[in-house]
Motif scaffolding. Structure first.
Motif, PDB file in Angstrom:
ATOM      1  N   PRO A   2      25.169  -1.104  23.402  1.00  0.00           N
ATOM      2  CA  PRO A   2      25.509  -2.490  22.316  1.00  0.00           C
ATOM      3  C   PRO A   2      24.466  -2.926  22.122  1.00  0.00           C
ATOM      4  O   PRO A   2      23.182  -1.652  22.277  1.00  0.00           O
ATOM      5  N   VAL A   3      24.580  -3.126  21.037  1.00  0.00           N
ATOM      6  CA  VAL A   3      23.471  -3.733  19.996  1.00  0.00           C
ATOM      7  C   VAL A   3      22.856  -4.306  20.762  1.00  0.00           C
ATOM      8  O   VAL A   3      22.996  -5.716  21.166  1.00  0.00           O
ATOM      9  N   LEU A   4      21.150  -4.387  20.312  1.00  0.00           N
ATOM     10  CA  LEU A   4      20.734  -5.797  21.175  1.00  0.00           C
ATOM     11  C   LEU A   4      20.248  -6.766  20.073  1.00  0.00           C
ATOM     12  O   LEU A   4      19.146  -5.998  19.072  1.00  0.00           O
ATOM     13  N   GLU A   5      20.171  -7.658  20.656  1.00  0.00           N
ATOM     14  CA  GLU A   5      20.218  -9.070  19.247  1.00  0.00           C
ATOM     15  C   GLU A   5      18.816  -9.041  19.499  1.00  0.00           C
ATOM     16  O   GLU A   5      17.985  -9.962  18.696  1.00  0.00           O
ATOM     17  N   SER A   6      17.911  -8.799  20.866  1.00  0.00           N
ATOM     18  CA  SER A   6      17.243  -9.369  20.976  1.00  0.00           C
ATOM     19  C   SER A   6      15.651  -8.610  20.060  1.00  0.00           C
ATOM     20  O   SER A   6      14.562  -8.982  20.058  1.00  0.00           O
ATOM     21  N   LEU A   7      15.747  -7.342  20.101  1.00  0.00           N
ATOM     22  CA  LEU A   7      14.871  -7.138  18.894  1.00  0.00           C
ATOM     23  C   LEU A   7      14.604  -7.328  17.245  1.00  0.00           C
ATOM     24  O   LEU A   7      14.187  -6.977  17.327  1.00  0.00           O
ATOM     25  N   ALA A   8      15.104  -8.023  17.191  1.00  0.00           N
ATOM     26  CA  ALA A   8      15.159  -8.457  16.070  1.00  0.00           C
ATOM     27  C   ALA A   8      13.774  -9.888  16.351  1.00  0.00           C
ATOM     28  O   ALA A   8      12.998 -10.046  15.081  1.00  0.00           O
ATOM     29  N   HIS A   9      13.697 -10.072  17.525  1.00  0.00           N
ATOM     30  CA  HIS A   9      12.510 -11.040  17.481  1.00  0.00           C
ATOM     31  C   HIS A   9      10.961 -10.122  17.427  1.00  0.00           C
ATOM     32  O   HIS A   9      10.239 -10.796  17.364  1.00  0.00           O
ATOM     33  N   LEU A  10      11.822  -8.290  17.507  1.00  0.00           N
ATOM     34  CA  LEU A  10      10.613  -7.826  17.796  1.00  0.00           C
ATOM     35  C   LEU A  10      10.241  -7.696  15.622  1.00  0.00           C
ATOM     36  O   LEU A  10       9.151  -8.021  15.457  1.00  0.00           O
ATOM     37  N   ARG A  11      11.387  -7.894  15.458  1.00  0.00           N
ATOM     38  CA  ARG A  11      10.810  -7.187  13.438  1.00  0.00           C
ATOM     39  C   ARG A  11      10.009  -8.948  13.635  1.00  0.00           C
ATOM     40  O   ARG A  11       9.529  -9.394  12.424  1.00  0.00           O
ATOM     41  N   GLY A  12      10.900 -10.046  13.984  1.00  0.00           N
ATOM     42  CA  GLY A  12       9.984 -11.184  13.094  1.00  0.00           C
ATOM     43  C   GLY A  12       8.589 -12.037  13.562  1.00  0.00           C
ATOM     44  O   GLY A  12       7.443 -12.245  13.035  1.00  0.00           O
ATOM     45  N   LYS A  13       8.060 -11.026  14.668  1.00  0.00           N
ATOM     46  CA  LYS A  13       6.714 -11.256  15.132  1.00  0.00           C
ATOM     47  C   LYS A  13       5.184  -9.967  14.027  1.00  0.00           C
ATOM     48  O   LYS A  13       4.861 -10.531  13.923  1.00  0.00           O
ATOM     49  N   VAL A  14       6.477  -9.113  13.740  1.00  0.00           N
ATOM     50  CA  VAL A  14       6.101  -8.320  12.659  1.00  0.00           C
ATOM     51  C   VAL A  14       5.665  -8.580  11.540  1.00  0.00           C
ATOM     52  O   VAL A  14       4.314  -8.968  11.067  1.00  0.00           O
ATOM     53  N   HIS A  15       6.362 -10.087  11.215  1.00  0.00           N
ATOM     54  CA  HIS A  15       6.108 -11.223   9.750  1.00  0.00           C
ATOM     55  C   HIS A  15       5.474 -11.977  10.520  1.00  0.00           C
ATOM     56  O   HIS A  15       5.801 -12.620   9.582  1.00  0.00           O
ATOM     57  N   GLY A  16       4.832 -12.286  11.305  1.00  0.00           N
ATOM     58  CA  GLY A  16       3.893 -12.934  11.582  1.00  0.00           C
ATOM     59  C   GLY A  16       4.220 -14.700  11.854  1.00  0.00           C
ATOM     60  O   GLY A  16       4.143 -15.507  12.075  1.00  0.00           O
ATOM     61  N   ARG A  17       5.624 -14.144  12.663  1.00  0.00           N
ATOM     62  CA  ARG A  17       6.705 -14.915  13.242  1.00  0.00           C
ATOM     63  C   ARG A  17       6.301 -14.783  14.645  1.00  0.00           C
ATOM     64  O   ARG A  17       6.052 -14.123  15.314  1.00  0.00           O
ATOM     65  N   PRO A  18       5.234 -16.793  15.279  1.00  0.00           N
ATOM     66  CA  PRO A  18       4.661 -16.436  17.263  1.00  0.00           C
ATOM     67  C   PRO A  18       5.730 -16.205  17.605  1.00  0.00           C
ATOM     68  O   PRO A  18       7.204 -16.424  17.186  1.00  0.00           O
ATOM     69  N   PHE A  19       6.284 -15.414  19.029  1.00  0.00           N
ATOM     70  CA  PHE A  19       6.773 -15.360  19.921  1.00  0.00           C
ATOM     71  C   PHE A  19       7.290 -16.375  20.844  1.00  0.00           C
ATOM     72  O   PHE A  19       6.079 -17.472  21.317  1.00  0.00           O
ATOM     73  N   THR A  20       8.270 -17.506  20.568  1.00  0.00           N
ATOM     74  CA  THR A  20       8.908 -18.298  21.431  1.00  0.00           C
ATOM     75  C   THR A  20       9.350 -18.028  23.036  1.00  0.00           C
ATOM     76  O   THR A  20       8.980 -16.160  23.572  1.00  0.00           O
ATOM     77  N   TYR A  21       9.318 -18.877  24.144  1.00  0.00           N
ATOM     78  CA  TYR A  21       9.452 -18.512  25.107  1.00  0.00           C
ATOM     79  C   TYR A  21      10.883 -18.244  25.151  1.00  0.00           C
ATOM     80  O   TYR A  21      11.179 -16.960  25.913  1.00  0.00           O
ATOM     81  N   ALA A  22      12.095 -18.640  23.836  1.00  0.00           N
ATOM     82  CA  ALA A  22      13.153 -18.040  23.610  1.00  0.00           C
ATOM     83  C   ALA A  22      13.265 -16.531  23.757  1.00  0.00           C
ATOM     84  O   ALA A  22      14.174 -15.869  24.526  1.00  0.00           O
ATOM     85  N   ALA A  23      12.663 -16.822  22.275  1.00  0.00           N
ATOM     86  CA  ALA A  23      12.442 -14.694  21.826  1.00  0.00           C
ATOM     87  C   ALA A  23      11.972 -13.901  23.345  1.00  0.00           C
ATOM     88  O   ALA A  23      12.852 -12.993  23.410  1.00  0.00           O
ATOM     89  N   LEU A  24      11.440 -14.084  23.786  1.00  0.00           N
ATOM     90  CA  LEU A  24      10.588 -12.890  24.958  1.00  0.00           C
ATOM     91  C   LEU A  24      11.548 -13.634  26.316  1.00  0.00           C
ATOM     92  O   LEU A  24      11.110 -12.151  26.841  1.00  0.00           O
ATOM     93  N   ARG A  25      12.293 -14.607  26.269  1.00  0.00           N
ATOM     94  CA  ARG A  25      13.480 -14.506  27.432  1.00  0.00           C
ATOM     95  C   ARG A  25      14.609 -13.158  27.398  1.00  0.00           C
ATOM     96  O   ARG A  25      14.522 -12.384  28.358  1.00  0.00           O
ATOM     97  N   ALA A  26      15.067 -13.201  26.141  1.00  0.00           N
ATOM     98  CA  ALA A  26      15.899 -12.279  26.042  1.00  0.00           C
ATOM     99  C   ALA A  26      15.284 -11.312  25.486  1.00  0.00           C
ATOM    100  O   ALA A  26      15.807 -10.353  25.848  1.00  0.00           O
ATOM    101  N   LEU A  27      13.722 -10.751  24.968  1.00  0.00           N
ATOM    102  CA  LEU A  27      13.738  -9.613  25.478  1.00  0.00           C
ATOM    103  C   LEU A  27      13.432  -9.420  26.177  1.00  0.00           C
ATOM    104  O   LEU A  27      13.336  -7.578  26.773  1.00  0.00           O
ATOM    105  N   MET A  28      12.515  -9.922  27.588  1.00  0.00           N
ATOM    106  CA  MET A  28      12.738  -9.824  28.275  1.00  0.00           C
ATOM    107  C   MET A  28      13.886  -9.347  29.451  1.00  0.00           C
ATOM    108  O   MET A  28      13.732  -8.388  30.289  1.00  0.00           O
ATOM    109  N   GLU A  29      15.189 -10.027  29.897  1.00  0.00           N
ATOM    110  CA  GLU A  29      16.075  -9.787  30.062  1.00  0.00           C
ATOM    111  C   GLU A  29      16.888  -8.518  29.804  1.00  0.00           C
ATOM    112  O   GLU A  29      17.148  -8.037  30.950  1.00  0.00           O
ATOM    113  N   ASP A  30      16.434  -7.854  28.412  1.00  0.00           N
ATOM    114  CA  ASP A  30      17.185  -6.545  28.560  1.00  0.00           C
ATOM    115  C   ASP A  30      15.698  -5.399  28.623  1.00  0.00           C
ATOM    116  O   ASP A  30      16.629  -4.766  28.698  1.00  0.00           O
TER     117      ASP A  30
END
Length: 503
Positions: A91-119
Motif C-alpha cells: 500500500p501507498v505510505l502516507e507517512s512518507l509525506a512527512h519526510l518531504r515536509g522536513k526536506v522543505h524546512g517543516r519541523p517534525f511533529t509528534y503526529a508525523a513521527l508517530r506515523a513514520l515510526m508505526e510504518d
C-alpha cells in the motif's frame, strides 16, 4: 492455483535483518504486476503480512511458478514450506509525506513521527526512505522538541513494561570501547543490594562483541517479555537481548540502516537509547560516556553536549538521567570477543588472581553510582558498597542465580586455534589502537564465532621485553586465524612501544 498466489519455499540465504524474496523474472506474477528487481513487495500468508525486497532469479534453482524467502523473511512471515502466498504491491505510505515536509524546512511533529515510526516498526518503509530519514536527522537535524517527539513515538509504537515499584534502575554505555563489559558486573551487584535492574542489551553490529553476545556465552538471552518479567520478579535483575521483544521496535530497524551510512546524529542516538529505557520501565538511568579519539564520543566538549541532550530529553520523558565521562583511550579488560570477555567477567566475579583490575574498578564505580541514584547509599559511598558486595561473593551468587533463572549457567567455550603476537623490541607500551585490535578480533571470527577474538597481555605504561607476548589471537579455524594475523601484519603496530631509555 490463484493467479496472484505462489507456493513458497525457503531459499536458505542469510540476508541478516533484511527480508528478501526471490522470484523468476519470467514468473507470471512478476510479469502481470510489473515487479522490477529491488522492488518492495508485500507477501501475505494466512493473514500475516511481510514487506520485502524482490530479487530476480534467472537460474533453474527456482521454478517460474514459486517464490523463495530469505532466512529473515521466512522467520518474519512464519511460513510453512509449500504454503500458497499472495504477492502484491504494498500500500501507498502516507507517512512518507512527512519526510518531504522536513526536506522543505517543516519541523517534525509528534503526529508525523508517530506515523513514520508505526510504518517503520511494521517493516513497511523501504531502506531508501529509511536512509533519507536518517540523513534528515544527521548532525543537528533534530532539535530538542523533535528529539523528545521521536523518543515518545518510538516508545508508543511498541510494547511497554511497568514494574509497579520504584526505583527501577538502568545503565547504558554509549559504546566504542573494546572489552568494556561492565553491565555483566553492575547488574548482579545492584540486584544483590535488593534494587530492581531489568537490563535489555544489544548484540554487536560493528564491534567484536555486544553485551548480549557476551551474556549469551554464559546463559540464554533470547527471552520474551513474560519470561523476562518472571526472571526480574525472582532475582531483581536480568541481562537479556532486547531484539526478542517489541520494546522500541523501530529502533532496531533504524540502526540496521544507520550504521552503514556512518552519519552521526545526536537526536537519533538519544532517541534510540532513551526510548528503550522508557519502554522497559526504567525510571533512573546512568549513562557511561567513554571519551577518546577512537570512540563514539571523541572529545570532552562532545560529551558535554551529548550529556545535556540526554538529561533534557530524559526529563521530558519522565526519566532521571545521570551521565559519567570515563576514559575511552584504551581497551578495558583483556579479552575482546564474546567468550573471552565472558571469561574476564567471571574472573572478576570469582575474585580470581589476575582478574582484570581495570574492568573490576570501572564496574565498581558505575555500580556505586547506580546504588547512589537508587537511594541505597549516601552520595560518595556507592563504590565501597559495591566493592563489599563483590568481595563477599554476593555479586557472584546473584549472577549465578540470574543465569539459572534465564535458563542455566554455562562455562565459556575455548577456541581451537591461537597465535601469540610477541613484542618486536623492548620498551614501554605507549598506546593501544582499540580499532585495530577490535578489527583483528572480528576478522578472527568474533562475534559470529563466540570463541574468537583477541586477548591483550599488557596495558599502556607496562614495560615490555623483546619477545614478550603482547596479544593472542583466538579462532575456531586455521583459516580465520591466518586472516586476522595477515591483517595485523599489514597494519601499523596496534600496540605501540616507546623505545627503552638508558639509565
Amino acid at each position: 492455483m490463484a493467479f496472484d498466489r505462489l507456493p513458497v519455499r525457503r531459499a536458505g540465504i542469510d540476508t541478516y535483518q533484511q527480508p528478501v524474496v526471490y522470484m523468476r523474472s519470467d514468473c507470471h506474477v512478476c510479469r502481470a504486476e510489473g515487479f522490477e528487481a529491488q522492488t518492495q513487495v508485500e507477501v501475505i500468508d494466512k493473514g500475516r503480512h511481510l514487506l520485502a525486497i524482490l530479487n530476480h532469479v534467472s537460474s533453474d534453482w527456482l521454478s517460474r511458478d514459486e517464490i523463495a524467502l530469505s532466512d529473515a523473511a521466512w522467520t518474519m512471515l512464519d511460513a510453512t514450506e509449500g504454503d500458497l502466498v499472495e504477492v502484491r504491491h504494498p500500500p501507498v505510505l502516507e507517512s512518507l509525506a512527512h519526510l518531504r515536509g522536513k526536506v522543505h524546512g517543516r519541523p517534525f511533529t509528534y503526529a508525523a513521527l508517530r506515523a513514520l515510526m508505526e510504518d517503520v516498526s511494521q517493516g513497511r518503509v523501504p531502506d531508501i526512505h529509511l536512509a533519507s530519514l536518517i540523513t534528515l536527522c544527521a548532525g543537528n537535524g533534530l532539535d530538542v522538541e523533535e528529539t523528545v517527539a521521536l523518543t515518545r513515538a518510538m516508545v508508543d509504537v511498541g510494547e511497554r513494561v511497568a514494574w509497579g515499584q520504584t526505583p527501577v534502575m538502568d545503565k547504558h554505555c554509549i559504546g566504542g570501547l573494546p572489552g568494556n563489559r561492565t553491565t555483566l558486573l553492575v547488574v548482579p551487584i545492584v540486584a544483590a543490594c535488593g534494587v530492581t535492574m531489568p537490563k535489555t542489551s544489544s548484540r554487536a553490529i560493528t564491534s567484536a562483541a555486544g553485551t548480549a553476545d557476551t551474556m549469551e556465552v554464559l546463559a540464554p538471552v533470547d527471552l520474551d517479555l513474560s519470561t523476562m518479567r518472571r526472571v526480574v520478579q525472582r532475582e531483581r535483575g536480568c541481562i537479556v537481548w532486547g531484539g526478542n521483544t517489541r520494546i522500541s521496535p523501530a529502533d532496531d530497524i533504524l540502526i540496521r540502516v544507520e550504521r552503514p551510512l556512518s552519519l552521526d546524529s545526536q537526536g537519533l542516538l538519544i532517541a534510540s537509547i532513551l526510548s528503550k529505557k522508557v519502554a522497559v520501565g526504567s525510571q533512573r538511568v546512568l549513562i557511561d560516556l567513554p571519551v577518546g579519539p577512537l570512540t563514539k564520543v571523541r572529545s570532552a566538549s562532545a560529551a558535554e553536549a551529548l550529556s545535556k541532550g540526554l538529561v533534557a530529553v530524559g526529563a521530558a520523558m519522565g526519566l532521571q538521567v545521570r551521565t559519567v565521562m570515563t576514559d575511552g583511550t584504551r581497551p578495558v579488560g583483556r579479552g575482546i570477543g564474546p567468550a573471552l570477555e565472558a571469561a574476564d567477567v567471571m574472573a572478576v566475579l570469582e575474585g580470581a588472581p589476575g582478574a582484570p583490575h581495570d574492568l573490576r574498578e570501572r564496574a565498581l564505580m558505575l555500580a556505586g553510582l547506580v546504588l547512589e541514584m537508587a537511594g541505597r547509599t549516601p552520595e560518595g559511598t556507592g563504590t565501597e558498597m559495591a566493592r563489599q558486595v563483590l568481595d563477599e561473593g554476593r555479586a557472584l551468587a546473584k549472577f549465578i542465580a540470574i543465569c539459572e533463572a534465564q535458563g542455566g549457567l554455562r562455562m565459556p567455550p575455548k577456541a581451537s586455534h591461537t597465535y601469540v603476537i610477541a613484542a618486536h623490541a623492548s620498551g614501554s607500551i605507549s598506546s593501544i589502537d582499540t580499532r585495530l585490535v577490535a578489527r583483528a578480533a572480528k576478522l578472527a571470527g568474533a562475534p559470529r564465532d563466540p570463541t574468537a577474538g583477541a586477548v591483550l597481555h599488557a596495558q599502556v605504561g607496562d614495560q615490555i621485553e623483546l619477545g614478550q607476548p603482547l596479544m593472542t589471537l583466538h579462532a575456531q579455524s586455521e583459516g580465520a586465524l591466518q586472516y586476522a594475523l595477515n591483517f595485523m601484519r599489514t597494519q601499523l603496530p596496534a600496540i605501540q612501544l616507546a623505545a627503552a631509555t638508558g639509565p
